[in-house]
Write a protein that holds these residues in place. Structure first.
Motif, mmCIF file in Angstrom:
data_model
loop_
_atom_site.group_PDB
_atom_site.id
_atom_site.type_symbol
_atom_site.label_atom_id
_atom_site.label_comp_id
_atom_site.label_asym_id
_atom_site.label_seq_id
_atom_site.Cartn_x
_atom_site.Cartn_y
_atom_site.Cartn_z
ATOM 1 N N ASN A 331 0.811 -1.225 0.000
ATOM 2 C CA ASN A 331 0.000 0.000 0.000
ATOM 3 C C ASN A 331 0.843 1.273 0.000
ATOM 4 N N ILE A 332 1.701 1.371 -1.003
ATOM 5 C CA ILE A 332 2.558 2.552 -1.129
ATOM 6 C C ILE A 332 1.860 3.585 -1.995
ATOM 7 N N ASN A 333 1.770 4.795 -1.479
ATOM 8 C CA ASN A 333 1.194 5.912 -2.228
ATOM 9 C C ASN A 333 2.106 7.119 -2.072
ATOM 10 N N LYS A 490 9.928 17.465 2.574
ATOM 11 C CA LYS A 490 9.198 16.417 3.291
ATOM 12 C C LYS A 490 10.075 15.174 3.359
ATOM 13 N N VAL A 491 9.970 14.448 4.460
ATOM 14 C CA VAL A 491 10.696 13.191 4.608
ATOM 15 C C VAL A 491 9.684 12.100 4.936
ATOM 16 N N TYR A 492 9.680 11.053 4.113
ATOM 17 C CA TYR A 492 8.816 9.900 4.329
ATOM 18 C C TYR A 492 9.634 8.732 4.861
ATOM 19 N N VAL A 493 8.997 7.928 5.703
ATOM 20 C CA VAL A 493 9.603 6.689 6.204
ATOM 21 C C VAL A 493 8.910 5.518 5.523
ATOM 22 N N LEU A 494 9.709 4.637 4.933
ATOM 23 C CA LEU A 494 9.169 3.435 4.300
ATOM 24 C C LEU A 494 9.326 2.259 5.256
ATOM 25 N N ASP A 495 8.215 1.555 5.502
ATOM 26 C CA ASP A 495 8.280 0.299 6.241
ATOM 27 C C ASP A 495 7.364 -0.700 5.551
ATOM 28 N N ASP A 496 7.136 -1.858 6.181
ATOM 29 C CA ASP A 496 6.360 -2.898 5.497
ATOM 30 C C ASP A 496 4.901 -2.510 5.294
ATOM 31 N N LYS A 497 4.444 -1.460 5.969
ATOM 32 C CA LYS A 497 3.053 -0.999 5.805
ATOM 33 C C LYS A 497 2.921 0.094 4.764
ATOM 34 N N GLY A 498 4.047 0.604 4.227
ATOM 35 C CA GLY A 498 3.987 1.648 3.213
ATOM 36 C C GLY A 498 4.764 2.881 3.604
ATOM 37 N N LEU A 499 4.394 4.022 3.034
ATOM 38 C CA LEU A 499 5.055 5.293 3.287
ATOM 39 C C LEU A 499 4.255 6.141 4.266
ATOM 40 N N SER A 500 4.956 6.767 5.199
ATOM 41 C CA SER A 500 4.309 7.717 6.115
ATOM 42 C C SER A 500 5.263 8.856 6.364
ATOM 43 N N LEU A 501 4.708 10.056 6.608
ATOM 44 C CA LEU A 501 5.543 11.208 6.880
ATOM 45 C C LEU A 501 6.331 10.990 8.163
ATOM 46 N N ALA A 502 7.600 11.368 8.149
ATOM 47 C CA ALA A 502 8.456 11.209 9.340
ATOM 48 C C ALA A 502 7.816 11.931 10.514
ATOM 49 N N GLY A 503 7.786 11.259 11.670
ATOM 50 C CA GLY A 503 7.183 11.855 12.862
ATOM 51 C C GLY A 503 5.733 11.493 13.041
ATOM 52 N N THR A 504 5.133 10.874 11.993
ATOM 53 C CA THR A 504 3.707 10.512 12.092
ATOM 54 C C THR A 504 3.482 9.013 11.976
ATOM 55 N N GLU A 505 4.601 8.257 11.720
ATOM 56 C CA GLU A 505 4.403 6.835 11.516
ATOM 57 C C GLU A 505 4.124 6.125 12.837
#
Length: 505
Positions: A331-333, A490-505
């Motif tokens: 679920n990467i967007n 903007k900085v996104y963090v990628l993990d096994d659940k997808g991309l989320s904004l850094a600080g909000t994952e």
């Protein structure tokens, strides 16, 4: 302890000297960072310290390396022989079950260590972690590390910083991570190439990186002021001297033959004036030299590159990000518009480089944007058998060749390096070629995988500044903390659940 005595190294391909009778001692508890611009010989020096046989194919070396105890070495890239091994084969001789704490700190599971998975299938960061783990299991007395931070995720970078800082064994390392050097080094070895790479200089200073840069700048400024003042005073002296000389010379020509006594006095005075001029010339030879400094240079992107704020650069969705049958993330967007500068970070092996390669395939054929790609492995884009000139000047017209040579010269490539195979150049020089290709093609969208990892800590601020000012869009994978802060909106963090904004994952 590690001691270098009169180490001299010449490169065979162009006869360039990168070390000239270098003497240095590294003692217990000292952590020495080797810094210098791309292609200055940092990795070569480190290889020579570990095993002179590693450099004999391309360099001529002399001098003594004296070590006490076991020396362990992390190369810049994993050997091809190791890449075809399974992890079980790689750790076969290591009693890894006694070092579970090291594996845990590096995020390596026992299942992975005991698996049949080939090392070549690991991500870049995972390979570095595996190599570091094996080195530490050897319990070395001296540690040599060539780019240990390459591709490491931020969590492992922070662990590595603590390890280096707290270790009592002497560590000699090359790194392009400014934050790591700032936080760990108490000795700086600076390798420089001056006067068009015709003169080498190595400085070894026992201090922190920040202090080294500050003291160096203060010293250079003082030296420059002294040199400038001496020349200004000399100019004034010579102007006064010429006035005296001309006055005496004029009187000599005008004196009457009826006054031989006066003529003799003037002749004697002229001898005195000439002696004064010679003394001033001798004093000039003792003047302080203007400081020689090697500047970090990167050609600039066109300032006219702009993308409209509402322009959709990317609107990407991916249900599953996979390598083969292995699912890395779901679920990467990702949506990017205008001149946004996007950073992507995350743990090693989560698929960041795989994602960036997918984005490249998505954007490369678009006609409304001009996209360039800097991959994790430069050989995916560069033809290592070509010279930089052949690669960059696509049609080989005279004007193109001249333009490429001018740009490469401004980035401190020598004529020999311009005609050398790309595969024989340093990783930092290969990175410069990729940047130069983006600039020459007027790219307005940049996909960058760890863009700063092969630039020296002295070059990195220049690279970051150039990318910060870039008027197009940037999508970059990076673990460089300064890069993420200074370049990315903007900085996104990628993990096994997808991309989320850094600080909000």
């Amino acid at each position: 302890m590690l001691e270098l005595r009169n180490v001299t190294i010449y490169l065979k391909k162009d006869g360039r000297c990168i070390a000239d009778e270098f003497n240095f001692t590294l003692k217990s508890g000292e952590k020495a960072a080797i810094i210098g611009e791309e292609g200055n010989g940092k990795s070569t020096l480190l290889k020579y310290v570990y095993n002179p046989n590693l450099t004999e194919e391309y360099s001529s070396c002399s001098g003594d390396v004296i070590t006490r105890g076991k020396v362990s070495y992390l190369p810049q890239t994993m050997t091809k022989e190791d890449q075809v091994l399974s992890l079980m084969e790689y750790f076969e001789s290591a009693e890894y079950y006694m070092y579970m704490d090291i594996l845990a700190k590096l995020g390596l599971s026992l299942d992975l260590i005991m698996s049949d998975r080939k090392l070549g299938t690991l991500s870049g960061g995972e390979r570095v972690k595996v190599q570091i783990a094996k080195l530490l299991m050897e319990e070395p007395d001296i540690l040599l590390l060539d780019e240990p931070t390459n591709d490491l995720d931020i969590q492992t970078l922070q662990w590595l910083e603590r390890f280096i800082l707290e270790s009592r064994i002497p560590i000699l390392y090359v790194s392009h991570d400014e934050t790591l050097i700032e936080n760990t080094a108490n000795v700086i070895i600076h390798m420089e190439q001056l006067l068009g790479k015709t003169q080498c200089r190595i400085s070894a200073v026992h201090c922190s990186y920040r202090d080294y840069l500050s003291n160096r700048r203060s010293s250079f400024e003082h030296q420059e002021q002294v040199a400038k003042k001496q020349r200004e005073n000399h100019k004034k002296q010579m102007e006064r001297w010429r006035q005296i000389y001309n006055r005496v010379d004029h009187r000599q020509e005008a004196i009457s033959r009826q006054d031989p006594s006066g003529a003799r006095l003037l002749k004697k005075k002229m001898h005195s004036v000439i002696s004064m001029g010679k003394r001033f010339d001798r004093e000039k030879e003792m003047f302080e030299e203007f400081p020689l400094e090697e500047d970090a240079i990167l050609a600039k992107f066109d300032e006219n590159i702009r993308l409209p704020n509402g322009k959709t650069v990317l609107n990407y969705s991916c249900g599953q990000l996979c390598i083969g049958e292995r699912i890395l993330a779901r679920n990467i967007n990702l949506r990017v518009s205008g001149n946004e500068h996007i950073g992507i970070t995350g743990r090693n092996g989560v698929g960041k480089s795989t994602l960036l390669a997918c984005l490249w395939n998505e954007l490369r054929t678009r006609k409304d944007i001009n996209t360039a790609f800097m991959p994790q492995h430069y050989s995916d884009m560069l033809d290592f058998e070509k010279t930089p000139i052949e690669y960059l000047a696509e049609n080989y017209t005279k004007d193109e060749m001249t333009k490429v040579r001018t740009f490469m010269g401004s980035m401190k490539f020598t004529r020999e390096e311009m005609s050398e195979k790309i595969g024989n150049l340093s990783c930092g020089q290969q990175a410069k070629i990729l940047f130069l290709d983006m600039i020459l093609h007027g790219s307005n969208v940049l996909l960058l995988d760890e863009p700063t990892r092969n630039f020296s800590p002295l070059s990195c601020p220049v690279v970051r500044a150039a990318l910060n000012r870039f008027g197009g869009a940037i999508i970059s994978v990076s673990h460089d903390r300064k890069f993420l802060k200074e370049v990315c909106d903007k900085v996104y963090v990628l993990d096994d659940k997808g991309l989320s904004l850094a600080g909000t994952e």
